[in-house]
Design a protein around this motif. Sequence first.
Motif, PDB file in Angstrom:
ATOM      1  N   LYS A  38      49.078  36.011  41.751  1.00  0.00           N
ATOM      2  CA  LYS A  38      49.491  35.954  43.161  1.00  0.00           C
ATOM      3  C   LYS A  38      48.273  36.037  44.077  1.00  0.00           C
ATOM      4  N   ASP A  39      48.230  37.009  44.974  1.00  0.00           N
ATOM      5  CA  ASP A  39      47.111  37.145  45.909  1.00  0.00           C
ATOM      6  C   ASP A  39      46.116  38.205  45.449  1.00  0.00           C
ATOM      7  N   GLY A  40      46.117  38.505  44.160  1.00  0.00           N
ATOM      8  CA  GLY A  40      45.236  39.533  43.628  1.00  0.00           C
ATOM      9  C   GLY A  40      43.841  39.009  43.339  1.00  0.00           C
ATOM     10  N   SER A  41      43.027  39.837  42.652  1.00  0.00           N
ATOM     11  CA  SER A  41      41.635  39.493  42.353  1.00  0.00           C
ATOM     12  C   SER A  41      41.399  39.490  40.848  1.00  0.00           C
ATOM     13  N   VAL A  42      40.432  38.641  40.445  1.00  0.00           N
ATOM     14  CA  VAL A  42      40.042  38.540  39.037  1.00  0.00           C
ATOM     15  C   VAL A  42      38.531  38.379  38.997  1.00  0.00           C
ATOM     16  N   THR A  43      37.870  39.071  38.061  1.00  0.00           N
ATOM     17  CA  THR A  43      36.430  38.920  37.879  1.00  0.00           C
ATOM     18  C   THR A  43      36.174  38.336  36.493  1.00  0.00           C
ATOM     19  N   LEU A  44      35.402  37.248  36.462  1.00  0.00           N
ATOM     20  CA  LEU A  44      35.025  36.594  35.207  1.00  0.00           C
ATOM     21  C   LEU A  44      33.520  36.747  35.058  1.00  0.00           C
ATOM     22  N   GLU A  45      33.090  37.401  33.995  1.00  0.00           N
ATOM     23  CA  GLU A  45      31.664  37.708  33.843  1.00  0.00           C
ATOM     24  C   GLU A  45      31.190  37.310  32.440  1.00  0.00           C
ATOM     25  N   MET A  58      31.418  34.547  30.894  1.00  0.00           N
ATOM     26  CA  MET A  58      32.407  33.745  30.164  1.00  0.00           C
ATOM     27  C   MET A  58      31.814  32.380  29.790  1.00  0.00           C
ATOM     28  N   THR A  59      32.164  31.893  28.610  1.00  0.00           N
ATOM     29  CA  THR A  59      31.801  30.542  28.184  1.00  0.00           C
ATOM     30  C   THR A  59      33.088  29.761  27.969  1.00  0.00           C
ATOM     31  N   VAL A  60      33.270  28.707  28.771  1.00  0.00           N
ATOM     32  CA  VAL A  60      34.501  27.905  28.714  1.00  0.00           C
ATOM     33  C   VAL A  60      34.114  26.464  28.414  1.00  0.00           C
ATOM     34  N   TYR A  61      34.591  25.932  27.286  1.00  0.00           N
ATOM     35  CA  TYR A  61      34.254  24.564  26.907  1.00  0.00           C
ATOM     36  C   TYR A  61      35.135  23.526  27.605  1.00  0.00           C
ATOM     37  N   GLY A  62      36.281  23.948  28.100  1.00  0.00           N
ATOM     38  CA  GLY A  62      37.173  23.038  28.813  1.00  0.00           C
ATOM     39  C   GLY A  62      37.126  23.278  30.306  1.00  0.00           C
ATOM     40  N   ASN A  63      38.310  23.316  30.936  1.00  0.00           N
ATOM     41  CA  ASN A  63      38.419  23.483  32.380  1.00  0.00           C
ATOM     42  C   ASN A  63      38.897  24.882  32.737  1.00  0.00           C
ATOM     43  N   VAL A  64      38.684  25.242  33.998  1.00  0.00           N
ATOM     44  CA  VAL A  64      39.230  26.488  34.541  1.00  0.00           C
ATOM     45  C   VAL A  64      40.255  26.112  35.601  1.00  0.00           C
ATOM     46  N   TYR A  65      41.487  26.564  35.443  1.00  0.00           N
ATOM     47  CA  TYR A  65      42.567  26.282  36.390  1.00  0.00           C
ATOM     48  C   TYR A  65      42.894  27.561  37.156  1.00  0.00           C
ATOM     49  N   VAL A  66      42.617  27.543  38.439  1.00  0.00           N
ATOM     50  CA  VAL A  66      42.848  28.727  39.273  1.00  0.00           C
ATOM     51  C   VAL A  66      44.162  28.521  40.011  1.00  0.00           C
ATOM     52  N   LYS A  67      45.236  29.082  39.465  1.00  0.00           N
ATOM     53  CA  LYS A  67      46.566  28.917  40.036  1.00  0.00           C
ATOM     54  C   LYS A  67      47.003  30.144  40.830  1.00  0.00           C
ATOM     55  N   GLY A  68      46.207  31.221  40.763  1.00  0.00           N
ATOM     56  CA  GLY A  68      46.509  32.429  41.507  1.00  0.00           C
ATOM     57  C   GLY A  68      45.242  33.070  42.012  1.00  0.00           C
ATOM     58  N   GLY A  69      45.373  34.027  42.923  1.00  0.00           N
ATOM     59  CA  GLY A  69      44.211  34.702  43.486  1.00  0.00           C
ATOM     60  C   GLY A  69      44.269  34.714  45.000  1.00  0.00           C
ATOM     61  N   GLY A  70      43.739  35.787  45.581  1.00  0.00           N
ATOM     62  CA  GLY A  70      43.790  35.922  47.031  1.00  0.00           C
ATOM     63  C   GLY A  70      42.489  35.543  47.705  1.00  0.00           C
ATOM     64  N   GLU A  71      42.314  36.041  48.910  1.00  0.00           N
ATOM     65  CA  GLU A  71      41.133  35.710  49.695  1.00  0.00           C
ATOM     66  C   GLU A  71      39.890  36.349  49.072  1.00  0.00           C
ATOM     67  N   ASN A  72      38.867  35.527  48.811  1.00  0.00           N
ATOM     68  CA  ASN A  72      37.593  35.992  48.231  1.00  0.00           C
ATOM     69  C   ASN A  72      37.802  36.781  46.941  1.00  0.00           C
ATOM     70  N   SER A  73      38.695  36.301  46.070  1.00  0.00           N
ATOM     71  CA  SER A  73      39.126  37.200  45.003  1.00  0.00           C
ATOM     72  C   SER A  73      38.850  36.744  43.585  1.00  0.00           C
ATOM     73  N   VAL A  74      38.450  35.514  43.342  1.00  0.00           N
ATOM     74  CA  VAL A  74      38.141  35.086  41.982  1.00  0.00           C
ATOM     75  C   VAL A  74      36.627  34.963  41.874  1.00  0.00           C
ATOM     76  N   TYR A  75      36.022  35.871  41.115  1.00  0.00           N
ATOM     77  CA  TYR A  75      34.563  35.969  41.043  1.00  0.00           C
ATOM     78  C   TYR A  75      34.052  35.385  39.722  1.00  0.00           C
ATOM     79  N   PHE A  76      33.078  34.504  39.810  1.00  0.00           N
ATOM     80  CA  PHE A  76      32.418  33.953  38.629  1.00  0.00           C
ATOM     81  C   PHE A  76      30.999  34.507  38.584  1.00  0.00           C
ATOM     82  N   LYS A  77      30.669  35.284  37.542  1.00  0.00           N
ATOM     83  CA  LYS A  77      29.333  35.858  37.395  1.00  0.00           C
ATOM     84  C   LYS A  77      28.734  35.401  36.061  1.00  0.00           C
ATOM     85  N   ASP A  78      27.639  34.660  36.136  1.00  0.00           N
ATOM     86  CA  ASP A  78      26.897  34.244  34.943  1.00  0.00           C
ATOM     87  C   ASP A  78      27.816  33.574  33.923  1.00  0.00           C
TER      88      ASP A  78
END
Length: 729
Positions: free
Chosen positions: A465-472, A474-494
């Motif tokens: 929903k409008d919550g937050s997620v931190t991804l740190e 992470m190694t993803v060989y395919g795609n990332v689908y962001v279907k949820g998350g609020g304002e300034n809330s999905v963080y990609f670190k390294d």
Amino acid sequence: MKKKHVITITAVLAASMAMSVTAFGAPTDIQGHWAQNTINKWVDKGDISGYPDGTFRPNNMITRAEFVVLVNNAMGYSKSGYAYFSDVPNHYWGKNAIQTGVAAGYISGDGDGTFRPNDPVTRQEAAAMISRILGLKQNDSRAYRYTDSYAISNWAKGVVGAVSEAGIMAGYPDGSFGPNKVLTRAEAVLALDKTMNYKPGDKEEDKEETKKEDMLLTQSKLEDTTVTGDLTISDRLGTKTITLEDVTVKGKLIVDGGGEIILKDCNIKEMVMDQKDTAVKASGKTTVEKTTFKKIGKLTGGDYTDVVVDKELSGSITIDAKVRNLTLDAETDLKLGSDARIKNMEITKNADKATIDFSKAKVEDMVVKDKISIRGSGDIDTMTVYVSDVNTSIRPDTVKTKDGASKPNYTDDNDDWYKPSRYRNVTVDRNYSGGTYRNATVTKSGITAKNMTVRENLYIDSDVKDGSVTLEGMTVYGNVYVKGGGENSVYFKDCKISGHIYAEKTYDKYPVGLKLDNKTAQALKGNLYIRSNGADVMGLESGNGTYLKRIVVETSNPVELTDLQAERVDITAANADVKIPAPTVVKELYVTDKGNGKIELSGTIGKLQADNAITVKGSGRIDEKSGKVEVTEDVKIGVTSVTLDKTDLTLDVNGTAKLNATVKPDDATTKTVTWKSDNEGVAIVDNNGNVTAKAAGTATITATVDGKSASCKVTVNGQTTTVPVQSVG
């Protein structure tokens, strides 16, 4: 169209084109020439003549002034108008003819007040004049059929297409038009002959409708066109977004290039997917009768009748669309997206060990003739199996068995049964660290996922929903689908992501906030697609200058790009609303859809090209713009070029001359010219471009505006110019 008149140009050409009269006999140098018949017809009627040596010289060029003389006589124009061009003095032989052309409305000169009468007339300039004479409707899409349409000036595309459709001017055998090639004498005669005899309705399309004609598309957009043969999207277009609107293809649409193909209200008989990782997005009344995959790719939207995968491919095919008949006839994995609605699906005996990955898709009738694995969640109304050992995580409403086959094995989606991959799927509903998985789905807000390897796709589920997620880490060989998350809330670190990031939140009405640090942005191999509710994209660290290769805006909902640098941004949605605040820098921004959007700019855009209308407001800067760009308020427009009216100048000592600078574009914010001499001992220049020779030698005078410059070499002779005595004291 004006009444046709016989061309009586012998006397005029003798004066204007150095063509003296050859009273009788066909020219000696046109035997076998493609325009031989037309030239002979004009010569026989006495409407035109050759040179004293009996030649016609059909491939010689013709100047702009000479062409105007021919047009005036051909069309019977005689009314003189008033026009002042700085390079057409009163004594110029063709001045009256040029003024007549202005009065007739088919010439207007250049924007800088010149006409360039002695320059050769180019093919696109001739097309413009003829199009105005006949009042032809501009036709940009027809111009895009030429293989060198990219070389046709924006102002000329419509007129080149118009004269081509009318059958007055045509391209070359290699499919090019040659817009900047000089018009030859033979081409001028033929074009004017067709102009005189043109009747409304004599369209080239009417003649082509009965024959097969192939077309190579080298531009990113094609509209209102019927292709009677095959339409091939050139591989030279790379991964650009290609838009086809109101296009009918009676042969095959061959996708050899393009990262995304947008089909709007199109009618495609057959489509061949021959470019890896291309996504086709159909909308409106688009129908595609048959689609064949030769490379991995994706189908979305629209109405596809028959879709066939008949070649074993390394990777997976993605279907996220409405399909009447889908056939999997090879050992290739298949992904069915949440919008996939399949009426009939057949898995043939050639699909052994293939995997079908459901993501809330629906299949009405599935026939299974080989040992496959089905995973994910969705609906299957009826499944008919002809073999045993079919594994599925979806329980069909109705199961039928044939040829002695047993019923499918129903499996837990997280069990390690999945083949050919040995990795299981994982649901991340708490803080998670480490491990290798096939797919990962984050379903809870306020959690951190660290140091995980995802072999296929990572999903930020709409349950966040409008919550937050931190991804740190992470190694993803395919795609990332962001279907949820609020304002300034999905963080990609390294993070290292080999595919694309899709921001496609649909929960509530708020955009999703994405933050990326430098390492993530630079390691992202794919693009960032912004869809649905829109997104705010920003650098994770203040002022970090996050670099992104490409951002594609596919929504009219608000999008903000904050504190980052982007190599390229594409706006493909109508009525888009994009904010680019300082210090964000976008090197290239393209508007390729219906436009009518707006950009609020306080950052910087290097190059802005709009195929359709876009409005820019704010206090930012655009270095270069083209197309349908409307600028309001205090947006600064950069200088694209500075030219001088002289590049070489010779003076005697004490002699003077004035240099005039032309700054483009006309609406550039800064037009103040800074003048400089690199050798003031030889020549000096004042703030108005006035040059004064001081001593023998050479000097370079440079005019600079907004970082762009042009130079003139000044050579000063040793002799001194005598200054007349004004008075005796």
